[in-house]
Design a protein around this motif. Structure first.
Motif, PDB file in Angstrom:
ATOM      1  N   THR A 254       0.850  -1.195   0.000  1.00 56.96           N
ATOM      2  CA  THR A 254       0.000   0.000   0.000  1.00 56.96           C
ATOM      3  C   THR A 254       0.880   1.237   0.000  1.00 56.96           C
ATOM      4  OG1 THR A 254      -0.137   0.102   2.409  1.00 56.96           O
ATOM      5  CG2 THR A 254      -1.849  -1.155   1.274  1.00 56.96           C
ATOM      6  N   SER A 255       0.350   2.308  -0.548  1.00 54.96           N
ATOM      7  CA  SER A 255       1.081   3.579  -0.554  1.00 54.96           C
ATOM      8  C   SER A 255       0.053   4.707  -0.532  1.00 54.96           C
ATOM      9  CB  SER A 255       1.992   3.682  -1.785  1.00 54.96           C
ATOM     10  OG  SER A 255       1.267   3.507  -2.974  1.00 54.96           O
ATOM     11  N   TYR A 256       0.561   5.930  -0.484  1.00 49.22           N
ATOM     12  CA  TYR A 256      -0.310   7.103  -0.401  1.00 49.22           C
ATOM     13  C   TYR A 256       0.214   8.189  -1.328  1.00 49.22           C
ATOM     14  CZ  TYR A 256      -2.795  11.089   1.560  1.00 49.22           C
ATOM     15  OH  TYR A 256      -3.579  12.199   1.711  1.00 49.22           O
ATOM     16  N   LEU A 257      -0.677   8.805  -2.070  1.00 50.89           N
ATOM     17  CA  LEU A 257      -0.326   9.917  -2.953  1.00 50.89           C
ATOM     18  C   LEU A 257      -0.834  11.203  -2.318  1.00 50.89           C
ATOM     19  CD1 LEU A 257      -1.405   8.330  -6.366  1.00 50.89           C
ATOM     20  CD2 LEU A 257       0.889   8.389  -5.357  1.00 50.89           C
ATOM     21  N   PRO A 258       0.027  11.952  -1.612  1.00 53.71           N
ATOM     22  CA  PRO A 258      -0.448  13.118  -0.864  1.00 53.71           C
ATOM     23  C   PRO A 258      -1.015  14.234  -1.740  1.00 53.71           C
ATOM     24  CG  PRO A 258       1.954  12.961  -0.756  1.00 53.71           C
ATOM     25  CD  PRO A 258       1.462  11.727  -1.436  1.00 53.71           C
ATOM     26  N   LEU A 259      -0.464  14.466  -2.915  1.00 49.59           N
ATOM     27  CA  LEU A 259      -0.963  15.554  -3.761  1.00 49.59           C
ATOM     28  C   LEU A 259      -2.377  15.282  -4.270  1.00 49.59           C
ATOM     29  CD1 LEU A 259       2.221  16.490  -5.814  1.00 49.59           C
ATOM     30  CD2 LEU A 259       1.224  17.702  -3.871  1.00 49.59           C
ATOM     31  N   ARG A 260      -2.707  14.017  -4.447  1.00 53.44           N
ATOM     32  CA  ARG A 260      -4.046  13.663  -4.919  1.00 53.44           C
ATOM     33  C   ARG A 260      -4.928  13.146  -3.790  1.00 53.44           C
ATOM     34  NH1 ARG A 260      -4.262  10.164  -9.794  1.00 53.44           N
ATOM     35  NH2 ARG A 260      -6.398  10.905  -9.716  1.00 53.44           N
ATOM     36  N   ASP A 261      -4.333  12.971  -2.603  1.00 51.14           N
ATOM     37  CA  ASP A 261      -5.042  12.483  -1.421  1.00 51.14           C
ATOM     38  C   ASP A 261      -5.714  11.138  -1.696  1.00 51.14           C
ATOM     39  OD1 ASP A 261      -5.745  12.595   1.241  1.00 51.14           O
ATOM     40  OD2 ASP A 261      -7.569  13.744   0.891  1.00 51.14           O
ATOM     41  N   LEU A 262      -4.923  10.205  -2.262  1.00 51.93           N
ATOM     42  CA  LEU A 262      -5.429   8.879  -2.600  1.00 51.93           C
ATOM     43  C   LEU A 262      -4.569   7.793  -1.956  1.00 51.93           C
ATOM     44  CD1 LEU A 262      -6.115   9.336  -6.421  1.00 51.93           C
ATOM     45  CD2 LEU A 262      -7.815   9.303  -4.587  1.00 51.93           C
ATOM     46  N   GLU A 263      -5.219   6.771  -1.434  1.00 54.71           N
ATOM     47  CA  GLU A 263      -4.527   5.582  -0.949  1.00 54.71           C
ATOM     48  C   GLU A 263      -4.449   4.610  -2.121  1.00 54.71           C
ATOM     49  OE1 GLU A 263      -5.030   2.082   2.433  1.00 54.71           O
ATOM     50  OE2 GLU A 263      -6.445   3.747   2.386  1.00 54.71           O
TER      51      GLU A 263
ATOM     52  N   HIS B 257      -2.581  -1.005  -9.846  1.00 61.88           N
ATOM     53  CA  HIS B 257      -2.694  -0.072  -8.732  1.00 61.88           C
ATOM     54  C   HIS B 257      -4.148   0.383  -8.640  1.00 61.88           C
ATOM     55  CE1 HIS B 257       1.668   0.180  -8.538  1.00 61.88           C
ATOM     56  NE2 HIS B 257       1.677   0.409  -9.848  1.00 61.88           N
ATOM     57  N   VAL B 258      -4.755   0.149  -7.477  1.00 54.13           N
ATOM     58  CA  VAL B 258      -6.138   0.545  -7.235  1.00 54.13           C
ATOM     59  C   VAL B 258      -6.107   1.742  -6.290  1.00 54.13           C
ATOM     60  CG1 VAL B 258      -8.409  -0.203  -6.425  1.00 54.13           C
ATOM     61  CG2 VAL B 258      -6.854  -1.869  -7.475  1.00 54.13           C
ATOM     62  N   HIS B 259      -6.642   2.883  -6.741  1.00 49.32           N
ATOM     63  CA  HIS B 259      -6.601   4.138  -5.982  1.00 49.32           C
ATOM     64  C   HIS B 259      -7.943   4.393  -5.293  1.00 49.32           C
ATOM     65  CE1 HIS B 259      -3.550   4.499  -9.121  1.00 49.32           C
ATOM     66  NE2 HIS B 259      -2.961   5.434  -8.402  1.00 49.32           N
ATOM     67  N   PHE B 260      -7.889   4.706  -3.984  1.00 52.40           N
ATOM     68  CA  PHE B 260      -9.102   4.973  -3.203  1.00 52.40           C
ATOM     69  C   PHE B 260      -9.095   6.402  -2.672  1.00 52.40           C
ATOM     70  CE2 PHE B 260      -8.147   0.475  -2.628  1.00 52.40           C
ATOM     71  CZ  PHE B 260      -9.367  -0.135  -2.851  1.00 52.40           C
ATOM     72  N   ASP B 261     -10.276   7.022  -2.632  1.00 55.84           N
ATOM     73  CA  ASP B 261     -10.402   8.337  -1.996  1.00 55.84           C
ATOM     74  C   ASP B 261     -10.572   8.146  -0.486  1.00 55.84           C
ATOM     75  OD1 ASP B 261     -13.085   7.626  -1.540  1.00 55.84           O
ATOM     76  OD2 ASP B 261     -13.856   8.944  -3.106  1.00 55.84           O
ATOM     77  N   LYS B 262     -10.748   9.255   0.239  1.00 60.62           N
ATOM     78  CA  LYS B 262     -10.890   9.189   1.704  1.00 60.62           C
ATOM     79  C   LYS B 262     -12.101   8.373   2.151  1.00 60.62           C
ATOM     80  CE  LYS B 262      -8.456  13.169   3.521  1.00 60.62           C
ATOM     81  NZ  LYS B 262      -7.649  12.521   4.528  1.00 60.62           N
TER      82      LYS B 262
END
Length: 170
Positions: A112-121, A138-143
């Motif tokens: 797992t990782s986090y993209l801070p500029l897009r605020d996605l896990e 890569h599956v990207h999730f919002d808050k």
């Protein structure tokens, strides 16, 4: 030079044990859960899905396969399948599927990782695309835990030009 009989038996036994680990017995629809556990061991994760439950068998962070067994309320296997496939990824709907749905569809991520500029896990899943190419999804999730994007590409861990000291240095 002749090998002692005990040594020959030991080597053959070790070889057979390795084969049984690499090629476990098949799981069949209708098998009782106890037989599934005998054949495959304890699952890496369990998920409840209505009256059924799912047993996940992930093959580690470098593994490109995750098997999912669906067991009905009667304790018998309904299905057993390798879920890290293009077809299964396609069932995950952007804007609709949540984390729980992803877990029940393709199991837990290898990383797992986090993209801070897009605020996605981001949950990452290595797999063999079309059974051939070393890829990663890569599956990207919002808050709120909803899938917002899915991206796949080559799994760079398998690129011989990037593996030092065996690959080329840049």
């Amino acid at each position: 030079m002749k090998m002692p009989a005990k040594m020959t038996v030991l080597i053959l036994s070790a070889g057979l044990a390795a084969c049984s680990t690499l090629f476990p017995p098949p799981v069949n629809v209708g098998d009782p859960e106890s037989e599934l556990l005998t054949k495959r061991g304890q699952p890496t994760q369990r998920y409840q899905d209505g009256k059924d439950h799912l047993l996940e068998y992930a093959l580690g962070p470098w593994g490109q396969k995750t098997f999912m067994a669906r067991v009905g309320p009667d304790g018998k296997v309904i299905s057993f399948e390798q879920v890290l496939t293009t077809q299964k990824f396609a069932t995950i709907k952007v804007g609709e599927t949540n984390k729980d749905g992803v877990l029940k569809t393709i199991g837990g991520p290898s990383e797992t990782s986090y993209l801070p500029l897009r605020d996605l896990e981001v949950w990452s899943y290595p797999y063999k695309e079309a059974g051939v190419w070393n890829s990663i999804m890569h599956v990207h999730f919002d808050k709120a835990g909803i899938v917002r994007q899915m991206l796949n590409g080559p799994d760079m861990r398998f690129d011989p030009d990037l593996r030092f000291p065996f690959g080329m240095m840049r």
